[in-house]
Design a protein around this motif. Sequence first.
Motif, PDB file in Angstrom:
ATOM      1  N   ALA A   1       0.830  -1.205   0.000  1.00  0.00           N
ATOM      2  CA  ALA A   1       0.000   0.000   0.000  1.00  0.00           C
ATOM      3  C   ALA A   1       0.863   1.252   0.000  1.00  0.00           C
TER       4      ALA A   1
ATOM      5  N   THR B   1       0.910   4.343  -2.745  1.00  0.00           N
ATOM      6  CA  THR B   1       0.681   5.753  -2.402  1.00  0.00           C
ATOM      7  C   THR B   1       1.930   6.590  -2.668  1.00  0.00           C
TER       8      THR B   1
ATOM      9  N   THR C   1      -2.080   1.106 -10.217  1.00  0.00           N
ATOM     10  CA  THR C   1      -3.171   1.968  -9.747  1.00  0.00           C
ATOM     11  C   THR C   1      -4.037   2.478 -10.892  1.00  0.00           C
TER      12      THR C   1
ATOM     13  N   ARG D   1      -6.820  12.803  -1.519  1.00  0.00           N
ATOM     14  CA  ARG D   1      -5.926  12.371  -0.442  1.00  0.00           C
ATOM     15  C   ARG D   1      -6.721  11.717   0.690  1.00  0.00           C
ATOM     16  N   ASN D   2      -6.102  10.718   1.300  1.00  0.00           N
ATOM     17  CA  ASN D   2      -6.771  10.050   2.417  1.00  0.00           C
ATOM     18  C   ASN D   2      -6.574  10.851   3.702  1.00  0.00           C
TER      19      ASN D   2
ATOM     20  N   LYS E   1      -2.020  11.137   2.245  1.00  0.00           N
ATOM     21  CA  LYS E   1      -1.391  10.386   1.154  1.00  0.00           C
ATOM     22  C   LYS E   1      -2.333  10.369  -0.058  1.00  0.00           C
TER      23      LYS E   1
ATOM     24  N   VAL F   1      -4.300   8.923  -3.018  1.00  0.00           N
ATOM     25  CA  VAL F   1      -4.809   7.583  -3.329  1.00  0.00           C
ATOM     26  C   VAL F   1      -5.458   7.531  -4.708  1.00  0.00           C
TER      27      VAL F   1
ATOM     28  N   VAL G   1      -5.624   0.835  -2.897  1.00  0.00           N
ATOM     29  CA  VAL G   1      -5.600   1.969  -1.959  1.00  0.00           C
ATOM     30  C   VAL G   1      -6.741   2.947  -2.222  1.00  0.00           C
ATOM     31  N   PHE G   2      -7.569   2.685  -3.219  1.00  0.00           N
ATOM     32  CA  PHE G   2      -8.654   3.620  -3.545  1.00  0.00           C
ATOM     33  C   PHE G   2      -9.951   2.871  -3.755  1.00  0.00           C
TER      34      PHE G   2
ATOM     35  N   GLU H   1     -13.957   7.138  -0.007  1.00  0.00           N
ATOM     36  CA  GLU H   1     -13.089   8.305   0.063  1.00  0.00           C
ATOM     37  C   GLU H   1     -13.897   9.594  -0.066  1.00  0.00           C
TER      38      GLU H   1
END
Length: 576
Positions: free
Chosen positions: A110, A114, A180, A203-204, A208, A210, A232-233, A238
């Motif tokens: 992960a 990112t 990604t 961004r998370n 970071k 994503v 990660v997304f 989100e």
Amino acid sequence: MSGLIPQQFVENLLDRIDLAELIGSRITLKKAGANYKACCPFHDEKTPSFNVRPDKGFYHCFGCGAHGDAISFVREFDGLGFTEAVEELAKRVGLEVPYDRAAKQEIQQARTLTDALDFASRFYHSALQGQQGAYARDYLKQRGLDSTIVEQYQVGYAPSTGTALYDAANRDLQGPLIETGTVSDKYGRPRDLFRNRVMFPIRNSRGKTVAFGGRTLGDDKAKYINSPESDVFHKSREIYGLFEARQAIRQLDKLLVVEGYMDVIALAQHGIHYAVATLGTATNQDSLTALLRQVRHIVFCFDGDQAGFRAADRAMENALELMADGLHLQFLMLPQGEDPDTLVRKEGPEAFQKRIDGATPMSRYLFDRQSEGLDLQLPEHRGELRARVEPMLNKMPRSTLRDAMWHEMLRLCGGRNPWQNRQHGQQKGRWNGERRDRVTEERIDVKLSKDSILCLALLEAPDLATEVTELASGSRQFNQARNFASWILEKAVRDRKALVRGLALDNTARERFYHLFDGIEHIPARESTLAAARELLSPNEEASRQLRLATLLRNLSSLTTEERQELRALSGGTRD
């Protein structure tokens, strides 16, 4: 991933954390004996009811019920997951989280993704400042964005050449960029997904990158495109702008949910820093859950056209199953042809803030929408309203809010007060984004047992405990009140604040009185409760006679000679 962190490590970590120091680094705490107090960071209040007990390792809010340890606080305040919260606290005290090998590989993967997306974000932001970004800069300037807000949200530009990002990345990052979906290898050769677009990094909660959203500067068929989902997304989870909102306002108590990236940024530039946007075409339950993890007050803002109303309806319907007491949802429908970006520039932030403050509560919005096209003076239309509303209310969990909305439905369908305002030539069935005049609320009569009335009175005024004990000692119909009053006297509780604290922090008391108010769906006003209790505790002469007469009659077979004489006197008869 919480199960992959040994419980022993979590316990050791909590032992090392100074809870007062941790919470004090985020909000202002005031010493109160061995404890600390503050205004709760999880709901809006003026009088401090948030208590921190460093010796016990927990915090508790007597206002909203927020309760937990250091991990719970970091999760709620910073909007982190369990694993992220543990990592944050471990870093604070210099520990390394002992993941197993599989978990370490998953976390490292992960981070690799990112890291690649953060590189892409820097690349796009740099491209915006370069010569090839001149047209994009002009576009942003025309939209009214200044350099400060562009920097805050890291807005960028994706060059029109097909492999600009891929060529700029080193070999270690090219693979993750493809993984990604930021670079596509669909046709056997790498090609950037975003070309000739203004870029909005998503961004998370930890800042970071994503994913991205991209707005075309050409004549592409798709005006906006988003990154595909990846490890990660997850689009539904989100929230765009949440990280930036938290950077601007450390103690978020409200979020304004709008529909687009530019709406979020334009509002922030005009001083409204709590605007965010969900990703996708609808606000679903996943995105609502993500929002409600951050705050308990959400204002949905939609354009005032048919598409906007449909989006608002979907958000409302998805929210029904999640609604609980303490959550506050509102709907702000803008005038037709306007969106937050254009309207805040046209009328200014103060006027827009007034619109937010006057947003329609969810309950009112629901009845407004469902009563459109109906004439509630007609029995048939009242039946239609109930047919529309009842299935929606049945989706809601049991709560005071649901009960109140149920009574509102019954009131409207009962036809006692016409819902529609037919004066001033108002068109039937049109709402036009404006709030209707509030209907005068009818009082709901609440009938409770005498035992329940006394228990509620004790909750409001514990100093009545002695009188309640005296009254209850001669009657079996006040068992709960007698037990409650006895506990209050035993603990020497003198005021409501001490009573609530005792019920919250005393495990034995909590278990003993946990079900005390089960079955009470509507709580009368404090004044009504105390007045009803006072009538029981100090009845007039006739009421006293009737009460004593009823008690003697119930125990007729075991009466003493004196009690039988008293019974004759009270009844005016010659009963033996």
